[in-house]
Design an enzyme around this catalytic site. Structure first.
Site, PDB file in Angstrom:
ATOM      1  N   LYS A  23      11.634 -18.480   0.571  1.00  0.00           N
ATOM      2  CA  LYS A  23      11.464 -16.975   0.458  1.00  0.00           C
ATOM      3  C   LYS A  23      10.317 -16.695   1.697  1.00  0.00           C
ATOM      4  CE  LYS A  23       9.368 -13.927  -0.477  1.00  0.00           C
ATOM      5  NZ  LYS A  23       8.786 -12.936   0.314  1.00  0.00           N
ATOM      6  N   PHE A  30       3.056 -13.730   6.376  1.00  0.00           N
ATOM      7  CA  PHE A  30       3.507 -13.129   7.403  1.00  0.00           C
ATOM      8  C   PHE A  30       3.058 -13.899   8.757  1.00  0.00           C
ATOM      9  CE2 PHE A  30      -0.631 -11.075   7.244  1.00  0.00           C
ATOM     10  CZ  PHE A  30      -0.928 -10.646   8.493  1.00  0.00           C
ATOM     11  N   GLU A  68       8.478 -10.718   3.906  1.00  0.00           N
ATOM     12  CA  GLU A  68       9.394  -9.535   4.222  1.00  0.00           C
ATOM     13  C   GLU A  68       8.945  -8.642   5.491  1.00  0.00           C
ATOM     14  OE1 GLU A  68       7.473 -10.515   1.796  1.00  0.00           O
ATOM     15  OE2 GLU A  68       6.776  -8.582   0.538  1.00  0.00           O
ATOM     16  N   ARG A  69       7.482  -9.105   5.869  1.00  0.00           N
ATOM     17  CA  ARG A  69       7.249  -8.246   6.970  1.00  0.00           C
ATOM     18  C   ARG A  69       7.801  -8.692   8.564  1.00  0.00           C
ATOM     19  NH1 ARG A  69       0.995  -7.879   5.576  1.00  0.00           N
ATOM     20  NH2 ARG A  69       1.253  -9.000   3.559  1.00  0.00           N
ATOM     21  N   CYS A 124      -5.518 -18.029   8.782  1.00  0.00           N
ATOM     22  CA  CYS A 124      -6.367 -18.562   7.831  1.00  0.00           C
ATOM     23  C   CYS A 124      -7.277 -19.484   8.202  1.00  0.00           C
ATOM     24  CB  CYS A 124      -5.390 -19.359   6.679  1.00  0.00           C
ATOM     25  SG  CYS A 124      -4.863 -20.805   7.222  1.00  0.00           S
ATOM     26  N   SER A 183      -2.008 -15.241   0.163  1.00  0.00           N
ATOM     27  CA  SER A 183      -3.514 -14.641  -0.128  1.00  0.00           C
ATOM     28  C   SER A 183      -3.842 -15.642  -1.697  1.00  0.00           C
ATOM     29  CB  SER A 183      -3.628 -13.284  -0.251  1.00  0.00           C
ATOM     30  OG  SER A 183      -2.629 -12.883  -1.192  1.00  0.00           O
ATOM     31  N   GLU A 218     -12.183 -11.598   2.761  1.00  0.00           N
ATOM     32  CA  GLU A 218     -11.226 -12.160   3.726  1.00  0.00           C
ATOM     33  C   GLU A 218     -10.893 -10.821   4.353  1.00  0.00           C
ATOM     34  OE1 GLU A 218      -7.418 -14.133   2.966  1.00  0.00           O
ATOM     35  OE2 GLU A 218      -7.747 -15.190   4.727  1.00  0.00           O
TER      36      GLU A 218
HETATM   37  P1  NAD Z   1       0.521 -12.578   0.793  1.00  0.00           P
HETATM   38  O1  NAD Z   1      -0.335 -13.188  -0.495  1.00  0.00           O
HETATM   39  O2  NAD Z   1       0.583 -11.022   0.613  1.00  0.00           O
HETATM   40  O3  NAD Z   1       1.983 -12.768   0.772  1.00  0.00           O
HETATM   41  C1  NAD Z   1       2.314 -14.306   0.704  1.00  0.00           C
HETATM   42  C2  NAD Z   1       3.887 -14.388   0.284  1.00  0.00           C
HETATM   43  O4  NAD Z   1       3.996 -14.031  -1.071  1.00  0.00           O
HETATM   44  C3  NAD Z   1       4.997 -13.303   0.965  1.00  0.00           C
HETATM   45  O5  NAD Z   1       6.018 -13.998   0.984  1.00  0.00           O
HETATM   46  C4  NAD Z   1       5.051 -12.213  -0.274  1.00  0.00           C
HETATM   47  O6  NAD Z   1       6.517 -11.709  -0.268  1.00  0.00           O
HETATM   48  C5  NAD Z   1       4.758 -12.962  -1.629  1.00  0.00           C
HETATM   49  N1  NAD Z   1       4.091 -11.883  -2.417  1.00  0.00           N
HETATM   50  C6  NAD Z   1       3.323 -11.023  -2.118  1.00  0.00           C
HETATM   51  N2  NAD Z   1       2.997 -10.381  -3.261  1.00  0.00           N
HETATM   52  C7  NAD Z   1       3.409 -10.857  -4.397  1.00  0.00           C
HETATM   53  C8  NAD Z   1       3.650 -10.720  -5.794  1.00  0.00           C
HETATM   54  N3  NAD Z   1       2.665  -9.776  -6.404  1.00  0.00           N
HETATM   55  N4  NAD Z   1       4.203 -11.534  -6.450  1.00  0.00           N
HETATM   56  C9  NAD Z   1       4.905 -12.552  -6.042  1.00  0.00           C
HETATM   57  N5  NAD Z   1       5.005 -12.875  -4.538  1.00  0.00           N
HETATM   58  C10 NAD Z   1       4.313 -11.988  -3.773  1.00  0.00           C
HETATM   59  O7  NAD Z   1      -0.153 -12.847   1.988  1.00  0.00           O
HETATM   60  P2  NAD Z   1      -0.025 -12.468   3.336  1.00  0.00           P
HETATM   61  O8  NAD Z   1      -0.467 -11.122   3.742  1.00  0.00           O
HETATM   62  O9  NAD Z   1       1.606 -12.647   3.838  1.00  0.00           O
HETATM   63  O10 NAD Z   1      -0.732 -13.503   4.313  1.00  0.00           O
HETATM   64  C11 NAD Z   1      -1.876 -13.643   4.601  1.00  0.00           C
HETATM   65  C12 NAD Z   1      -2.634 -14.375   3.856  1.00  0.00           C
HETATM   66  O11 NAD Z   1      -2.215 -15.740   3.972  1.00  0.00           O
HETATM   67  C13 NAD Z   1      -4.222 -14.593   3.883  1.00  0.00           C
HETATM   68  O12 NAD Z   1      -5.008 -14.449   2.937  1.00  0.00           O
HETATM   69  C14 NAD Z   1      -4.417 -15.837   4.597  1.00  0.00           C
HETATM   70  O13 NAD Z   1      -5.536 -16.534   4.545  1.00  0.00           O
HETATM   71  C15 NAD Z   1      -3.318 -16.717   3.813  1.00  0.00           C
HETATM   72  N6  NAD Z   1      -2.933 -18.110   4.321  1.00  0.00           N
HETATM   73  C16 NAD Z   1      -3.286 -18.879   4.233  1.00  0.00           C
HETATM   74  C17 NAD Z   1      -2.984 -20.152   4.701  1.00  0.00           C
HETATM   75  C18 NAD Z   1      -3.479 -21.556   4.224  1.00  0.00           C
HETATM   76  O14 NAD Z   1      -2.998 -22.444   4.645  1.00  0.00           O
HETATM   77  N7  NAD Z   1      -4.448 -21.678   3.307  1.00  0.00           N
HETATM   78  C19 NAD Z   1      -2.186 -20.250   5.735  1.00  0.00           C
HETATM   79  C20 NAD Z   1      -1.717 -18.908   6.233  1.00  0.00           C
HETATM   80  C21 NAD Z   1      -1.998 -17.700   5.793  1.00  0.00           C
END
Ligand code: NAD
Length: 501
Positions: A175, A151, A178-179, A283, A228, A385
């Site tokens: 994909k 998101f 969704e937020r 991140c 994450s 985090e």
């Molecule tokens: P998230 O892991 O909750 O979601 C990321 C994606 O995974 C979304 O599209 C979501 O729909 C999907 N998803 C969520 N739960 C799932 C599941 N159980 N099974 C399959 N797919 C699932 O992350 P977020 O809250 O959207 O974003 C924040 C996180 O992203 C933080 O941890 C941040 O550090 C990380 N991030 C990392 C980088 C990097 O380059 N390392 C960059 C941006 C964000």
């Protein structure tokens, strides 16, 4: 039936809104649901994959220069639509408009890099690798590739992925989160306007159902994920188990070391943006300061307190704001819970943002900037985090003590050092176990023509995102060895292993 406007999917060049589950999309500044995003069922995702599969043969054989021209046109369209896109980001993510513009600009730079694809795909050639034998390596597209994005950068992170994938001759199913899906979908529409053929890029909104379909469908050859760490690990394991190439970028806990000789006022200003910009939802944010010596720790805390008192927190659309709200109510409660936890664990809460009220926005997800002193390794607020506007200061006695802490942490995304001592900076950059390192640069996010990736549990896979690594990730090497014997000349069999001996 909800009256809110529905956000659908982009499949085969058209926006579609099939019957399915859906979820509300909120404006974080008001706490009001303003749209509903459809959550794709398996059949819808399979339709998107089929569209990408059908578009692949013609797109793969489209000259790279023509593919690159689509990227050049898209860059222009993104610049023309920058205000509209930034407004969409702010309305669903909450970040202030200037920050939304910054993320968009970084995304545009990835599109610009993708427009160099013909140069990047040229391959390697060796004449006379053996007697009258020529050998070359070329980088061929993989087929249907997919991306799953978080998101916090709804415009930029998808642009890390699909422009390079399609410039390399692949087709793509994206994909988004969704937020806050609207800006991502709008950019995909602009790509069609730029001349991307239908089916080359498909966008399916959704949740785990959509993700699991992409992870298991044999037509999908590679997956890029950013999100994450627990989900990144799941994506990596599941995608690899299904024979796919996977890169999964995860979470972070970035430390900034402040040395006794640092220019403290400048370090403080840099830390303010790195800790509280985008409400800490980056991140590459800096949630931890490692102050070397009590004198510098005291000076940094005093400087941060002063600067925090000047911060403007409010809706991202209002002029002059430094920080907007957190993304959702659930995330707001989670971050506030970490502040409670830090107090319970015995860290000193120097600035408490929990009581912040923003006039006219009583239901918005606003948390004021929080600052802890005396944070210790082992505390939950040190280890985990938080992804919110919470900065902690850890006091150490030496640079080596600080570096040992950083190296022991499970994440290794970014870090930086503030110093005027070149020897210390060089020792730090040379030895620290982190993938992206800054020297007097608080957010060392690589430019589009380098690549982005952390170490340890911040990245699962071998190749980083965007830049040169993306060419390798989205192509497979084929090496061809060729000779043309003279007609009519008989050649004997050779049983020894061919070599140039
Ligand atoms: P998230 O892991 O909750 O979601 C990321 C994606 O995974 C979304 O599209 C979501 O729909 C999907 N998803 C969520 N739960 C799932 C599941 N159980 N099974 C399959 N797919 C699932 O992350 P977020 O809250 O959207 O974003 C924040 C996180 O992203 C933080 O941890 C941040 O550090 C990380 N991030 C990392 C980088 C990097 O380059 N390392 C960059 C941006 C964000």
């Amino acid at each position: 039936m909800s009256q809110l406007p529905a956000i659908g999917h982009l499949i085969d060049g058209k926006i579609v809104t099939p019957d399915s589950r859906a979820q509300d999309v909120f404006n974080p500044a008001t706490g009001q649901a303003e749209k509903r995003v459809l959550l794709a069922e398996k059949a819808t995702v399979e339709q998107a994959i089929a569209s990408a599969q059908a578009a692949y043969p013609a797109w793969r054989n489209t000259p790279p220069l023509k593919r690159a021209r689509v990227m050049s046109k898209l860059k222009n369209l993104l610049e023309e639509h920058a205000d509209e896109l930034a407004a969409l980001i702010t309305a669903e993510h909450g970040k202030v408009l200037s920050d939304a513009m910054g993320e968009l600009q970084r995304g545009i730079e990835n599109v610009e890099y993708a427009s160099y694809a013909p140069e990047l795909l040229k391959g390697e050639h060796s004449k006379n690798a053996g007697p009258a034998i020529d050998s070359w390596s070329e980088f061929q597209a993989l087929g249907v590739t997919a991306g799953i994005t978080p998101f916090n950068f709804p415009a930029m992170v998808p642009l890390w992925m699909w422009p390079m994938a399609v410039a390399c001759g692949n087709t793509f199913v994206l994909k988004p989160s969704e937020r806050d899906p609207s800006s991502t979908l709008r950019i995909a529409e602009l790509a069609l306007e730029a001349g991307l053929p239908a089916g080359v890029l498909n966008v399916v909104n959704g949740d785990k159902v959509a993700v699991d379909t992409l992870l298991t469908d044999p037509r999908v050859k590679a997956i890029s994920f950013v999100g994450s760490t627990p989900i990144a690990e799941y994506i990596y394991a599941t995608g690899c188990a299904h024979g796919k190439r996977v890169q999964a970028l995860g979470g972070a806990k970035n430390h900034a070391v402040v040395m006794p000789d640092a220019d403290v006022p400048n370090a403080v200003n840099a830390l303010m943006g790195a800790a509280y910009g985008s409400c800490g939802e980056r991140c590459m944010a800096i949630p931890l300061v490692v102050a070397v010596g009590d004198a510098v720790a005291d000076a940094v805390i005093a400087g941060l307190k002063t600067e925090i008192s000047k911060m403007q927190v409010g809706p991202g659309t209002a002029p002059g704001m430094d920080m907007g709200p957190l993304v959702t109510k659930a995330h707001f409660e989670k971050v506030r819970g970490y502040v409670d936890q830090g107090v319970k664990e015995g860290a000193t809460l120097v600035v408490d943002g929990r009581g912040l009220k923003v006039a006219g926005h009583a239901d918005g997800y606003f948390l004021g900037p929080c600052l802890f002193d005396n944070v210790k390794p082992g505390m939950v607020i040190y280890q985990e985090e938080i992804f919110g506007p919470v900065l902690g200061v850890v006091r150490v006695k030496t640079l080596q003590e600080g570096m040992d802490l950083i190296d022991a942490h499970e994440y290794g995304n970014g870090t930086c050092i503030f110093t005027r001592d070149g020897e210390a900076a060089r020792y730090f950059t040379d030895n620290i176990q982190v993938g992206m390192v800054g020297v007097n640069v608080p957010l060392p996010v690589p430019v589009a023509y380098h690549s982005f990736g952390g170490w340890k549990r911040s990245l699962f896979g071998d190749l980083s995102a965007y830049g040169p690594d993306a060419v390798r990730f989205y192509t497979k090497r084929k090496t061809i060895t060729q000779r043309w014997p003279s007609a009519g000349v008989r050649e004997g069999s050779v049983f020894a292993f061919p070599s140039s001996r």
